[in-house]
Motif scaffolding. Structure first.
Motif, PDB file in Angstrom:
ATOM      1  N   PRO A  69       5.155   6.966   5.111  1.00 37.54           N
ATOM      2  CA  PRO A  69       6.229   7.631   4.346  1.00 37.54           C
ATOM      3  C   PRO A  69       5.843   9.088   3.743  1.00 37.54           C
ATOM      4  O   PRO A  69       4.505   9.044   3.581  1.00 37.54           O
ATOM      5  N   GLU A  70       6.537   9.908   3.615  1.00 45.73           N
ATOM      6  CA  GLU A  70       6.098  11.137   2.983  1.00 45.73           C
ATOM      7  C   GLU A  70       5.454  11.044   1.517  1.00 45.73           C
ATOM      8  O   GLU A  70       4.309  11.711   1.251  1.00 45.73           O
ATOM      9  N   SER A  71       5.797  10.309   0.799  1.00 45.70           N
ATOM     10  CA  SER A  71       5.243   9.891  -0.616  1.00 45.70           C
ATOM     11  C   SER A  71       5.017   8.373  -0.694  1.00 45.70           C
ATOM     12  O   SER A  71       6.016   7.452  -0.870  1.00 45.70           O
ATOM     13  N   PRO A  72       4.048   8.002  -0.151  1.00 42.88           N
ATOM     14  CA  PRO A  72       3.511   6.623  -0.193  1.00 42.88           C
ATOM     15  C   PRO A  72       3.613   5.848  -1.353  1.00 42.88           C
ATOM     16  O   PRO A  72       2.457   5.998  -2.391  1.00 42.88           O
ATOM     17  N   ASP A  73       4.477   5.113  -1.653  1.00 44.11           N
ATOM     18  CA  ASP A  73       4.678   4.268  -2.989  1.00 44.11           C
ATOM     19  C   ASP A  73       4.749   2.867  -2.255  1.00 44.11           C
ATOM     20  O   ASP A  73       4.798   2.596  -1.102  1.00 44.11           O
ATOM     21  N   ASP A  74       4.498   1.761  -3.197  1.00 48.52           N
ATOM     22  CA  ASP A  74       4.291   0.336  -2.440  1.00 48.52           C
ATOM     23  C   ASP A  74       5.524   0.054  -1.578  1.00 48.52           C
ATOM     24  O   ASP A  74       5.565  -0.358  -0.692  1.00 48.52           O
ATOM     25  N   GLU A  75       6.681   0.333  -2.378  1.00 47.40           N
ATOM     26  CA  GLU A  75       8.120  -0.087  -1.474  1.00 47.40           C
ATOM     27  C   GLU A  75       8.260   0.658  -0.330  1.00 47.40           C
ATOM     28  O   GLU A  75       8.610   0.104   0.684  1.00 47.40           O
ATOM     29  N   SER A  76       7.965   2.027  -0.119  1.00 48.65           N
ATOM     30  CA  SER A  76       8.374   2.690   0.908  1.00 48.65           C
ATOM     31  C   SER A  76       7.387   2.571   2.031  1.00 48.65           C
ATOM     32  O   SER A  76       7.565   2.338   2.990  1.00 48.65           O
ATOM     33  N   VAL A  77       6.101   2.030   1.571  1.00 45.75           N
ATOM     34  CA  VAL A  77       5.034   1.807   2.730  1.00 45.75           C
ATOM     35  C   VAL A  77       5.281   0.412   3.300  1.00 45.75           C
ATOM     36  O   VAL A  77       5.158   0.231   4.370  1.00 45.75           O
ATOM     37  N   THR A  78       5.806  -0.554   2.070  1.00 46.55           N
ATOM     38  CA  THR A  78       6.327  -1.998   2.758  1.00 46.55           C
ATOM     39  C   THR A  78       7.514  -1.649   3.830  1.00 46.55           C
ATOM     40  O   THR A  78       7.261  -2.312   5.073  1.00 46.55           O
ATOM     41  N   VAL A  79       8.492  -1.016   3.526  1.00 44.14           N
ATOM     42  CA  VAL A  79       9.495  -0.845   4.420  1.00 44.14           C
ATOM     43  C   VAL A  79       8.897  -0.206   5.652  1.00 44.14           C
ATOM     44  O   VAL A  79       9.420  -0.542   6.993  1.00 44.14           O
ATOM     45  N   TRP A  80       8.179   0.812   5.692  1.00 44.48           N
ATOM     46  CA  TRP A  80       7.538   1.638   6.655  1.00 44.48           C
ATOM     47  C   TRP A  80       6.867   0.506   7.731  1.00 44.48           C
ATOM     48  O   TRP A  80       6.907   0.562   8.833  1.00 44.48           O
ATOM     49  N   ILE A  81       6.051  -0.505   7.148  1.00 46.62           N
ATOM     50  CA  ILE A  81       5.201  -1.157   7.848  1.00 46.62           C
ATOM     51  C   ILE A  81       6.064  -2.273   8.700  1.00 46.62           C
ATOM     52  O   ILE A  81       5.741  -2.632   9.808  1.00 46.62           O
ATOM     53  N   GLU A  82       7.124  -2.587   7.887  1.00 45.26           N
ATOM     54  CA  GLU A  82       8.206  -3.794   8.670  1.00 45.26           C
ATOM     55  C   GLU A  82       8.845  -2.901   9.845  1.00 45.26           C
ATOM     56  O   GLU A  82       8.831  -3.661  10.933  1.00 45.26           O
ATOM     57  N   LEU A  91       0.318  -4.088  16.492  1.00 45.27           N
ATOM     58  CA  LEU A  91      -0.363  -2.965  15.437  1.00 45.27           C
ATOM     59  C   LEU A  91      -1.245  -3.851  14.586  1.00 45.27           C
ATOM     60  O   LEU A  91      -0.633  -5.068  14.140  1.00 45.27           O
ATOM     61  N   TRP A  92      -2.343  -3.402  14.148  1.00 44.47           N
ATOM     62  CA  TRP A  92      -3.147  -3.655  12.967  1.00 44.47           C
ATOM     63  C   TRP A  92      -2.906  -3.100  11.822  1.00 44.47           C
ATOM     64  O   TRP A  92      -3.058  -1.802  12.094  1.00 44.47           O
ATOM     65  N   ILE A  93      -2.697  -3.676  10.604  1.00 43.86           N
ATOM     66  CA  ILE A  93      -2.793  -2.932   9.248  1.00 43.86           C
ATOM     67  C   ILE A  93      -3.721  -3.456   8.446  1.00 43.86           C
ATOM     68  O   ILE A  93      -3.758  -4.638   8.098  1.00 43.86           O
ATOM     69  N   VAL A  94      -4.601  -2.467   8.005  1.00 41.65           N
ATOM     70  CA  VAL A  94      -5.795  -2.875   7.106  1.00 41.65           C
ATOM     71  C   VAL A  94      -5.462  -2.079   5.824  1.00 41.65           C
ATOM     72  O   VAL A  94      -5.128  -0.601   5.928  1.00 41.65           O
ATOM     73  N   GLU A  95      -5.544  -2.773   4.916  1.00 45.21           N
ATOM     74  CA  GLU A  95      -5.412  -2.149   3.492  1.00 45.21           C
ATOM     75  C   GLU A  95      -6.990  -2.073   2.763  1.00 45.21           C
ATOM     76  O   GLU A  95      -7.567  -3.056   2.937  1.00 45.21           O
ATOM     77  N   LEU A  96      -7.291  -0.791   2.280  1.00 44.73           N
ATOM     78  CA  LEU A  96      -8.513  -0.572   1.512  1.00 44.73           C
ATOM     79  C   LEU A  96      -8.068  -0.166   0.139  1.00 44.73           C
ATOM     80  O   LEU A  96      -7.464   0.922   0.037  1.00 44.73           O
ATOM     81  N   ASP A  97      -8.722  -0.781  -0.730  1.00 44.56           N
ATOM     82  CA  ASP A  97      -8.762  -0.471  -2.149  1.00 44.56           C
ATOM     83  C   ASP A  97     -10.016   0.004  -2.535  1.00 44.56           C
ATOM     84  O   ASP A  97     -10.814  -0.751  -2.957  1.00 44.56           O
ATOM     85  N   ILE A  98     -10.389   1.259  -2.382  1.00 45.72           N
ATOM     86  CA  ILE A  98     -11.805   1.728  -2.586  1.00 45.72           C
ATOM     87  C   ILE A  98     -11.695   3.196  -2.915  1.00 45.72           C
ATOM     88  O   ILE A  98     -10.933   4.000  -2.461  1.00 45.72           O
ATOM     89  N   ALA A  99     -12.610   3.820  -3.598  1.00 49.84           N
ATOM     90  CA  ALA A  99     -12.673   5.064  -4.113  1.00 49.84           C
ATOM     91  C   ALA A  99     -12.854   5.902  -2.596  1.00 49.84           C
ATOM     92  O   ALA A  99     -13.366   5.650  -1.812  1.00 49.84           O
ATOM     93  N   ASP A 100     -12.065   7.114  -2.677  1.00 53.08           N
ATOM     94  CA  ASP A 100     -12.027   7.871  -1.363  1.00 53.08           C
ATOM     95  C   ASP A 100     -11.781   6.956  -0.181  1.00 53.08           C
ATOM     96  O   ASP A 100     -12.677   7.021   0.915  1.00 53.08           O
ATOM     97  N   ALA A 101     -10.973   6.162  -0.065  1.00 50.31           N
ATOM     98  CA  ALA A 101     -10.577   5.422   1.190  1.00 50.31           C
ATOM     99  C   ALA A 101     -10.545   5.803   2.533  1.00 50.31           C
ATOM    100  O   ALA A 101     -11.265   5.364   3.503  1.00 50.31           O
ATOM    101  N   GLU A 102      -9.994   7.120   2.541  1.00 50.54           N
ATOM    102  CA  GLU A 102      -9.893   7.814   3.958  1.00 50.54           C
ATOM    103  C   GLU A 102     -11.376   8.148   4.481  1.00 50.54           C
ATOM    104  O   GLU A 102     -11.530   7.995   5.450  1.00 50.54           O
ATOM    105  N   ARG A 103     -11.951   8.717   3.369  1.00 52.22           N
ATOM    106  CA  ARG A 103     -13.480   9.155   3.761  1.00 52.22           C
ATOM    107  C   ARG A 103     -14.358   7.899   4.106  1.00 52.22           C
ATOM    108  O   ARG A 103     -15.098   7.962   5.260  1.00 52.22           O
ATOM    109  N   PHE A 104     -14.277   6.954   3.402  1.00 51.81           N
ATOM    110  CA  PHE A 104     -14.777   5.675   3.502  1.00 51.81           C
ATOM    111  C   PHE A 104     -14.514   4.913   5.071  1.00 51.81           C
ATOM    112  O   PHE A 104     -15.368   4.671   5.752  1.00 51.81           O
ATOM    113  N   ALA A 105     -13.271   5.081   5.265  1.00 46.41           N
ATOM    114  CA  ALA A 105     -12.790   4.827   6.639  1.00 46.41           C
ATOM    115  C   ALA A 105     -13.380   5.449   7.635  1.00 46.41           C
ATOM    116  O   ALA A 105     -13.747   4.861   8.564  1.00 46.41           O
TER     117      ALA A 105
END
Length: 112
Positions: A69-82, A91-105
């Motif tokens: 989603p354009e503005s990713p909040d928990d609810e919109s991301v959940t709906v998009w994933i479904e 599809l594989w979906i991995v959630e990362l909660d870490i500083a600068d997660a995109e760079r880390f990935a």
């Protein structure tokens, strides 16, 4: 045969490396073991900041492109994933909660 690592290896590496770095990673959906697409839900201190998908760029190199989603909040991301999983059960979906997660990935997957 492709020189790319199977998706299950990439997902496992992301989860193990996040834990080793003091972050948190969770597998939200398991897809096709070797060739399923990989989506990352990037979070920082519990707040969703981005959704990215591992893709091939115009130059043939692997990239993390914007997804979800354009503005990713928990609810919109959940709906998009479904919705996305209904169309792509591999599809594989991995959630990362870490500083600068995109760079880390990107570093973990070897995009840099």
């Amino acid at each position: 045969m492709s020189g790319r690592l199977p998706t299950h290896v990439l997902a496992g590496a992301l989860l193990r490396r996040a834990a080793a770095a003091g972050g948190f990673g969770m597998l939200l959906a398991r897809g096709e073991r070797d060739a399923g697409a990989l989506v990352l839900v990037c979070r920082e201190t519990g707040r969703t900041v981005a959704v990215r998908e591992l893709a091939t760029g115009p130059d043939g190199k692997r990239i993390l492109r914007r997804a979800g989603p354009e503005s990713p909040d928990d609810e919109s991301v959940t709906v998009w994933i479904e919705q996305r999983r209904r169309h792509d059960p591999d599809l594989w979906i991995v959630e990362l909660d870490i500083a600068d997660a995109e760079r880390f990935a990107a570093e973990t997957i070897g995009l840099n």
